[in-house]
Write a protein that holds these residues in place. Sequence first.
Motif, mmCIF file in Angstrom:
data_model
loop_
_atom_site.group_PDB
_atom_site.id
_atom_site.type_symbol
_atom_site.label_atom_id
_atom_site.label_comp_id
_atom_site.label_asym_id
_atom_site.label_seq_id
_atom_site.Cartn_x
_atom_site.Cartn_y
_atom_site.Cartn_z
ATOM 1 N N LEU A 26 0.836 -1.177 -0.046
ATOM 2 C CA LEU A 26 -0.106 0.003 0.024
ATOM 3 C C LEU A 26 1.033 1.252 0.018
ATOM 4 O O LEU A 26 1.628 1.604 1.032
ATOM 5 C CB LEU A 26 -0.832 -0.195 1.234
ATOM 6 N N ARG A 54 0.476 4.517 0.430
ATOM 7 C CA ARG A 54 0.214 5.681 1.330
ATOM 8 C C ARG A 54 0.662 5.309 2.650
ATOM 9 O O ARG A 54 0.558 6.013 3.465
ATOM 10 C CB ARG A 54 -1.249 6.086 1.058
ATOM 11 N N TRP A 55 1.195 3.953 2.737
ATOM 12 C CA TRP A 55 1.721 3.436 4.219
ATOM 13 C C TRP A 55 3.089 3.429 4.193
ATOM 14 O O TRP A 55 3.695 2.840 3.177
ATOM 15 C CB TRP A 55 1.025 2.119 4.499
ATOM 16 N N GLU A 57 4.099 0.310 8.366
ATOM 17 C CA GLU A 57 2.733 0.415 8.440
ATOM 18 C C GLU A 57 2.201 -1.035 7.647
ATOM 19 O O GLU A 57 1.122 -1.777 7.978
ATOM 20 C CB GLU A 57 2.122 1.417 8.016
ATOM 21 N N PHE A 81 0.147 -3.903 9.606
ATOM 22 C CA PHE A 81 -0.851 -4.192 8.921
ATOM 23 C C PHE A 81 -1.314 -5.721 9.205
ATOM 24 O O PHE A 81 -2.564 -5.803 9.615
ATOM 25 C CB PHE A 81 -1.395 -3.819 7.582
ATOM 26 N N ALA A 82 -0.508 -6.515 8.784
ATOM 27 C CA ALA A 82 -0.681 -7.945 8.954
ATOM 28 C C ALA A 82 -0.876 -8.430 10.383
ATOM 29 O O ALA A 82 -1.767 -9.312 10.582
ATOM 30 C CB ALA A 82 0.608 -8.907 8.141
ATOM 31 N N ARG A 131 -2.079 -6.265 12.444
ATOM 32 C CA ARG A 131 -3.170 -5.718 13.144
ATOM 33 C C ARG A 131 -4.416 -6.413 12.735
ATOM 34 O O ARG A 131 -5.548 -6.708 13.482
ATOM 35 C CB ARG A 131 -3.459 -4.496 12.541
ATOM 36 N N VAL A 132 -4.380 -7.234 11.566
ATOM 37 C CA VAL A 132 -5.607 -7.871 11.197
ATOM 38 C C VAL A 132 -5.750 -9.025 11.928
ATOM 39 O O VAL A 132 -6.798 -9.526 12.368
ATOM 40 C CB VAL A 132 -5.447 -8.589 9.572
ATOM 41 N N LYS A 160 -0.544 -3.820 20.776
ATOM 42 C CA LYS A 160 0.177 -2.567 20.514
ATOM 43 C C LYS A 160 1.822 -3.145 20.718
ATOM 44 O O LYS A 160 2.755 -3.047 19.779
ATOM 45 C CB LYS A 160 -0.271 -1.540 21.048
ATOM 46 N N ARG A 195 6.157 -8.642 5.343
ATOM 47 C CA ARG A 195 4.687 -8.765 5.566
ATOM 48 C C ARG A 195 4.228 -10.027 5.827
ATOM 49 O O ARG A 195 3.478 -10.528 6.555
ATOM 50 C CB ARG A 195 3.872 -8.006 4.622
ATOM 51 N N THR A 241 -6.727 -1.185 20.448
ATOM 52 C CA THR A 241 -5.598 -0.731 19.538
ATOM 53 C C THR A 241 -6.039 -0.930 17.903
ATOM 54 O O THR A 241 -6.016 -0.097 17.188
ATOM 55 C CB THR A 241 -4.362 -1.555 19.723
ATOM 56 N N THR A 242 -6.740 -2.004 17.885
ATOM 57 C CA THR A 242 -7.104 -2.382 16.344
ATOM 58 C C THR A 242 -8.335 -1.637 16.057
ATOM 59 O O THR A 242 -8.417 -1.103 15.001
ATOM 60 C CB THR A 242 -7.470 -3.958 16.322
ATOM 61 N N PHE A 300 -7.209 1.820 15.450
ATOM 62 C CA PHE A 300 -6.542 1.846 13.871
ATOM 63 C C PHE A 300 -7.423 1.737 12.749
ATOM 64 O O PHE A 300 -7.359 2.727 11.972
ATOM 65 C CB PHE A 300 -5.480 0.574 13.677
ATOM 66 N N GLU A 333 -6.346 -2.025 -0.849
ATOM 67 C CA GLU A 333 -6.584 -2.174 0.777
ATOM 68 C C GLU A 333 -7.293 -3.502 1.074
ATOM 69 O O GLU A 333 -6.803 -4.424 1.728
ATOM 70 C CB GLU A 333 -7.077 -1.266 1.349
ATOM 71 N N VAL A 338 -5.133 -6.510 -0.024
ATOM 72 C CA VAL A 338 -4.317 -6.551 1.105
ATOM 73 C C VAL A 338 -4.654 -7.367 2.129
ATOM 74 O O VAL A 338 -4.402 -8.308 2.722
ATOM 75 C CB VAL A 338 -3.462 -5.602 1.004
ATOM 76 N N VAL A 341 -3.710 -11.203 3.941
ATOM 77 C CA VAL A 341 -3.106 -11.329 5.188
ATOM 78 C C VAL A 341 -4.046 -12.010 6.058
ATOM 79 O O VAL A 341 -3.717 -12.172 7.350
ATOM 80 C CB VAL A 341 -2.332 -10.327 5.801
ATOM 81 N N GLY A 342 -5.253 -12.493 5.567
ATOM 82 C CA GLY A 342 -6.131 -13.255 6.628
ATOM 83 C C GLY A 342 -7.379 -12.400 7.332
ATOM 84 O O GLY A 342 -7.936 -12.743 8.385
ATOM 85 N N ALA A 343 -7.800 -11.339 6.747
ATOM 86 C CA ALA A 343 -8.530 -10.325 7.569
ATOM 87 C C ALA A 343 -10.020 -11.222 7.120
ATOM 88 O O ALA A 343 -10.390 -11.464 6.078
ATOM 89 C CB ALA A 343 -8.911 -9.158 6.823
ATOM 90 N N PHE A 392 -13.563 -7.670 9.460
ATOM 91 C CA PHE A 392 -12.575 -6.686 9.776
ATOM 92 C C PHE A 392 -12.435 -5.693 8.219
ATOM 93 O O PHE A 392 -12.125 -4.609 8.491
ATOM 94 C CB PHE A 392 -11.245 -7.573 9.635
#
Lengths: 229, 296
Positions: free
Chosen positions: A91, A93-94, A98, A102-103, A105-106, A111, A150, B4-5, B8, B199, B202, B206-208, B212
Motif C-alpha cells: 500500500l 500511502r503507508w 505500516e 497491518f498483517a 493488526r488484522v 500494540k 509482511r 488498538t485495532t 487503527f 487495501e 491486501v 493477510v487473513g482479514a 474486519f
Amino acid sequence: MIRTIHLCKTYANNVRGLDDVSLRIRQGEFVFVMGKSGAGKSTLLGILSGLVKPTSGEVFVHGRNMSRATFNTLARLRRQMGLVVQDLKLLERWTVYENVAFAMRVLDYKKDQIERRVPAVIASVGLAGRENAYPGELSGGERQRVAIARAIVNEPMTILADEPVGNLDLATAESILQIFDAINARGTTVVVATHNEEVVKKRSYRVIYLERGRVRLDTGSSWSWGELQ
Amino acid sequence: MRLTTFRFLWSQAWFNVRRSLSPSAATVIVIALIVLGSLLAVIRNTQSVSRDLVMSFQVVAYMKADSSAQDTANAAAGISAIPGVVAVSVRTKEEELDRLLVRFPEYRQVISHLEVNPLVDVIVIDLDDPSRAANVSMLVSQIEEVDEVVYGTEAAERLAAFSAGLRLLSVFGTAFLIVAVSLVVGNVVGLTVEYRTPEIEVASLVGATAWFIRLPFILEALFLGIMSWLASASVVGLLYIPVVRFFQKMMPFVTFAGTFKDVAVICLQMLIISVISSQIATLVALERAMASLRKR
C-alpha cells in the motif's frame, strides 16, 4: 502439509491453467515451482492460497479443503500462510512499518507486540532503518523484502511466494532467496514459483516443473541440477 | 477486537473520509439530504393538516324532547365508552338556543315570542377516525334517550380515504427517498470502495475476516452520513420554522406542524435515513468488491 488431488483450472475461452495436478508437499519442505510463462505456476500458487478457485479437484492446506472454504475459513487459513504475490500489493500511502504491521493488526495483536516484532522482522529482511520509507521510495529488491516481511511477520506455517525474484538482478535475487532459506530453516514450508534457473541451481531443493498446466517433472527432495539436465 | 485495532480502523476510516470526500461529492449528498428533509417536512405538515381536518369531524346526537338533563348525562357517559370516541361534549337546549340566536340574529324577534324552547339537548362526539362514524352512529342511535344521530357520511368517507391515502403516500415517499439517498451516497461510497480495492485485497491476503474488511468502510459511511446530516439538518432546521409560520399566516384555518418538536422529529428522521441509506449503499458496494475477490 499441502495436498492437491487431480487439480484442474480452466479460465475463460477454455484456456487451461492447470491440468490434473496431484501433489503432496510436507511440512518444512522447500519447493520451487518452475516453468515457462503460462505454464501454470501462478495458477497453482493462487489455488493453494485460495485466491483462485479450481475448476475441479481438491486442495487441502493444513488439513482444510480450500476448494470448499468460505471467505472466513479462507481468512483463517491465510493467517497460517504468508503470501508474496507477483505484484506485491504494497500500500503506497503507508510506510514500510505500516505495511508490515497491518498483517499483525488484522490478527488483532497487542500494540506492544506489534511495536516489538515489526522492526525485528524488517531488520531480518535487511531493511533496518527503512521503516519510515514509503514503497515508492524503495528499489525493486527492497519492495520485495517488504512483501516478504509482511508475509512472515505472523510466523506462518507456510510461505507461498509467486515470482519473488522475477525482475531482480542475480545478486539481489540471491539475497532474497537467502531470506527464504532462513525462513525454511526454522521449519516453515516454503513454496516459491520462479523461472529463474540461476537461484534454483544453487540449491538442491525439490523442483516441480510445470508445462502447459501439467507436472512434467517432480524431483523429490534429493537431486542435483546436473542430474536434472 | 482490541481497542488498538479498533482505533487503527477508526483512524483509517477518518483518514479516508478526509481523502475521498471531495467537496463536490459532499455537496451532492448534502443537497440530496436537504431535498429529503424538505419532503419530510411536506409529508409531516400534510399529515398535520389531515389530522386537523379529521379531528374537526364530529357526530352529533340529538336527544329526545322529553329527556331530562340526567338522561343526557347518562347518554354522554355511555357514548364516551364507545371505541373510537375521543371526546364527548354536551350542549343543553338553552345553549343550542343561544347558538341559534348568534347564527341567525334576524330570528331573534320570532324566537323571543316562543313560550317553550323547541330545541333539544345535543351531544357532540369527536372521533379518532372518520371511518368509524357509521359504526359509532349506529351504536349511539341504539341509546334509548337519543332521538337522532347526524354526521356527514360523504365527508367522513372522503376524509377517511384521504387520510389513508396520505399514510400510504408517506410510506412510499419515505421508501423512495431512502432509495434515492442510497443511490446518491452509494455512488460516492462505491467510488471510495473501488479506490480502496488494493487495501481490501491486501487485507484479504493477510487473513482479514469479512467483518474486519467491512468495519472501516462502515465507520466511513457513518462519518459520511453524520457529517452530511449535520450540514443538511442545519439548513432544514434553520429554515423550517420561518417557512411554516409563513404558510400558517397564509392559511390560518388549518394547523401546520410548526413546533420545535416537529423540527427535531424531521431532523431525527433525516439522521436515521442518512445513516441507514449510507450503510446500505456501503454494504452493497463492498459486497460487490468482495464478491469479485471470491470469483477468480
